[in-house]
Design a protein around this motif. Sequence first.
Motif, mmCIF file in Angstrom:
data_model
loop_
_atom_site.group_PDB
_atom_site.id
_atom_site.type_symbol
_atom_site.label_atom_id
_atom_site.label_comp_id
_atom_site.label_asym_id
_atom_site.label_seq_id
_atom_site.Cartn_x
_atom_site.Cartn_y
_atom_site.Cartn_z
ATOM 1 N N ASN A 229 0.857 -1.186 0.000
ATOM 2 C CA ASN A 229 0.000 0.000 0.000
ATOM 3 C C ASN A 229 0.896 1.240 0.000
ATOM 4 O O ASN A 229 1.304 1.743 1.041
ATOM 5 C CB ASN A 229 -0.918 0.002 1.225
ATOM 6 N N LEU A 230 1.226 1.725 -1.160
ATOM 7 C CA LEU A 230 2.116 2.878 -1.321
ATOM 8 C C LEU A 230 1.349 4.129 -1.738
ATOM 9 O O LEU A 230 1.899 5.015 -2.395
ATOM 10 C CB LEU A 230 3.196 2.559 -2.359
ATOM 11 N N GLU A 231 0.097 4.179 -1.307
ATOM 12 C CA GLU A 231 -0.701 5.346 -1.679
ATOM 13 C C GLU A 231 -0.207 6.620 -0.998
ATOM 14 O O GLU A 231 -0.466 7.726 -1.480
ATOM 15 C CB GLU A 231 -2.172 5.104 -1.306
ATOM 16 N N PHE A 232 0.517 6.453 0.143
ATOM 17 C CA PHE A 232 0.978 7.648 0.855
ATOM 18 C C PHE A 232 2.001 8.435 0.024
ATOM 19 O O PHE A 232 2.222 9.625 0.253
ATOM 20 C CB PHE A 232 1.612 7.264 2.199
ATOM 21 N N LEU A 233 2.619 7.765 -0.953
ATOM 22 C CA LEU A 233 3.564 8.473 -1.816
ATOM 23 C C LEU A 233 2.843 9.485 -2.709
ATOM 24 O O LEU A 233 3.481 10.423 -3.211
ATOM 25 C CB LEU A 233 4.336 7.481 -2.691
ATOM 26 N N TYR A 234 1.570 9.296 -2.863
ATOM 27 C CA TYR A 234 0.783 10.226 -3.682
ATOM 28 C C TYR A 234 0.003 11.213 -2.825
ATOM 29 O O TYR A 234 -0.818 11.972 -3.344
ATOM 30 C CB TYR A 234 -0.187 9.441 -4.583
ATOM 31 N N ASN A 235 0.288 11.219 -1.523
ATOM 32 C CA ASN A 235 -0.406 12.117 -0.597
ATOM 33 C C ASN A 235 0.199 13.515 -0.709
ATOM 34 O O ASN A 235 1.403 13.706 -0.507
ATOM 35 C CB ASN A 235 -0.276 11.592 0.832
ATOM 36 N N LYS A 236 -0.625 14.497 -1.014
ATOM 37 C CA LYS A 236 -0.151 15.866 -1.168
ATOM 38 C C LYS A 236 0.364 16.445 0.147
ATOM 39 O O LYS A 236 1.302 17.240 0.159
ATOM 40 C CB LYS A 236 -1.264 16.748 -1.734
ATOM 41 N N ASN A 237 -0.253 16.068 1.263
ATOM 42 C CA ASN A 237 0.174 16.610 2.555
ATOM 43 C C ASN A 237 1.598 16.165 2.911
ATOM 44 O O ASN A 237 2.380 16.933 3.483
ATOM 45 C CB ASN A 237 -0.796 16.161 3.645
ATOM 46 N N VAL A 238 1.921 14.920 2.587
ATOM 47 C CA VAL A 238 3.269 14.425 2.864
ATOM 48 C C VAL A 238 4.303 15.211 2.078
ATOM 49 O O VAL A 238 5.327 15.656 2.615
ATOM 50 C CB VAL A 238 3.366 12.919 2.541
ATOM 51 N N TRP A 239 4.044 15.422 0.795
ATOM 52 C CA TRP A 239 4.998 16.158 -0.022
ATOM 53 C C TRP A 239 5.043 17.638 0.346
ATOM 54 O O TRP A 239 6.111 18.271 0.278
ATOM 55 C CB TRP A 239 4.638 15.995 -1.505
ATOM 56 N N ALA A 240 3.910 18.189 0.777
ATOM 57 C CA ALA A 240 3.890 19.593 1.205
ATOM 58 C C ALA A 240 4.706 19.776 2.479
ATOM 59 O O ALA A 240 5.477 20.740 2.615
ATOM 60 C CB ALA A 240 2.449 20.055 1.413
ATOM 61 N N PHE A 241 4.566 18.854 3.415
ATOM 62 C CA PHE A 241 5.345 18.935 4.654
ATOM 63 C C PHE A 241 6.848 18.767 4.374
ATOM 64 O O PHE A 241 7.675 19.489 4.940
ATOM 65 C CB PHE A 241 4.873 17.854 5.630
ATOM 66 N N SER A 242 7.193 17.841 3.475
ATOM 67 C CA SER A 242 8.600 17.644 3.124
ATOM 68 C C SER A 242 9.177 18.884 2.453
ATOM 69 O O SER A 242 10.307 19.299 2.742
ATOM 70 C CB SER A 242 8.737 16.433 2.192
ATOM 71 N N ALA A 243 8.410 19.506 1.556
ATOM 72 C CA ALA A 243 8.871 20.717 0.873
ATOM 73 C C ALA A 243 9.032 21.868 1.854
ATOM 74 O O ALA A 243 9.982 22.665 1.762
ATOM 75 C CB ALA A 243 7.889 21.099 -0.236
ATOM 76 N N LEU A 244 8.125 21.960 2.841
ATOM 77 C CA LEU A 244 8.232 23.018 3.845
ATOM 78 C C LEU A 244 9.493 22.855 4.689
ATOM 79 O O LEU A 244 10.207 23.836 4.949
ATOM 80 C CB LEU A 244 6.981 22.997 4.733
ATOM 81 N N CYS A 245 9.778 21.630 5.104
ATOM 82 C CA CYS A 245 10.995 21.375 5.884
ATOM 83 C C CYS A 245 12.244 21.714 5.076
ATOM 84 O O CYS A 245 13.200 22.311 5.595
ATOM 85 C CB CYS A 245 11.038 19.914 6.330
ATOM 86 N N PHE A 246 12.240 21.350 3.785
ATOM 87 C CA PHE A 246 13.386 21.645 2.935
ATOM 88 C C PHE A 246 13.591 23.143 2.790
ATOM 89 O O PHE A 246 14.728 23.645 2.854
ATOM 90 C CB PHE A 246 13.176 20.994 1.564
#
Length: 277
Positions: free
Chosen positions: A202-219
Amino acid sequence: MYLKVFYSLLLMLSFYGIPSTGQKKKETLLSEKVGQLMDWTGKRAVIRMNGEKFRRFVKAPPRNYSVVIMFTALQPQRQCGVCKQADEEYQILANSWRYSSAFTNKVFFAAVDFDEGSDVFQMLNMNSAPSFIHFPAKGKPKKSDSYELQVRGFAAEQLARWVGDRTDVQIRVIRPPNYAGPLMLGFLLAVIGGLAYLRRNNLEFLYNKNVWAFSALCFCLIMTSGQMWNHIRGPPYAHKNPTTGQVVLSIKSNFICHMHRCRPCREMPLTKPLFIK
């Protein structure tokens, strides 16, 4: 005629050709001092000195070598955090010189701790630490022989430039390998790989916008931090007014000292990091 020439030659040899007893003693004493310093340097790059060693090997002639001394206070009761940080950089500089192929007996590195050589601090009218002073082979230290710690900082590379200016000895700073970064990166990749393996079905979390938004904010926060700015731009530790000689810290300017000064250091004046009573 020949007798006069013979006496003249004998007189010239007595003055120039044959060294006097006092000169022989000076040469012997100098050889002993250099040999002792070389022996100490072979055991540890930074020679620990007290009052007696300082007076014998630094103040007393004869001396054909320079000595760079860090005056510090490393005992726990002194609570000098900046002294420990400066000592680490000083050890890196001294070890770089000790293991260099260009190593000679022209320059020696030493340290005087307040609790081991308080009489040296009194002799030099010093009441703060850490401080760096270069004692040249000839003459007394000048104003430029005192390192401007508050302006240049205590990085080993900055100390090496200052030593090069004062002694004409160029030291290439070689830092010991730091495995913290690769280990952290390896640990992070292992965690990410482990999570991906556990959720391989179940790799649907890779398509989660919130996960990528949080990662981009930290970066973005990391890339816009003051430490990253210092790493890229390489600003000076502080600024010294060339007219008044006063160390200036402007809120509108960015200096490395704004990042490095911890809470106890912020309560101390920049011109004297630690007052010793």
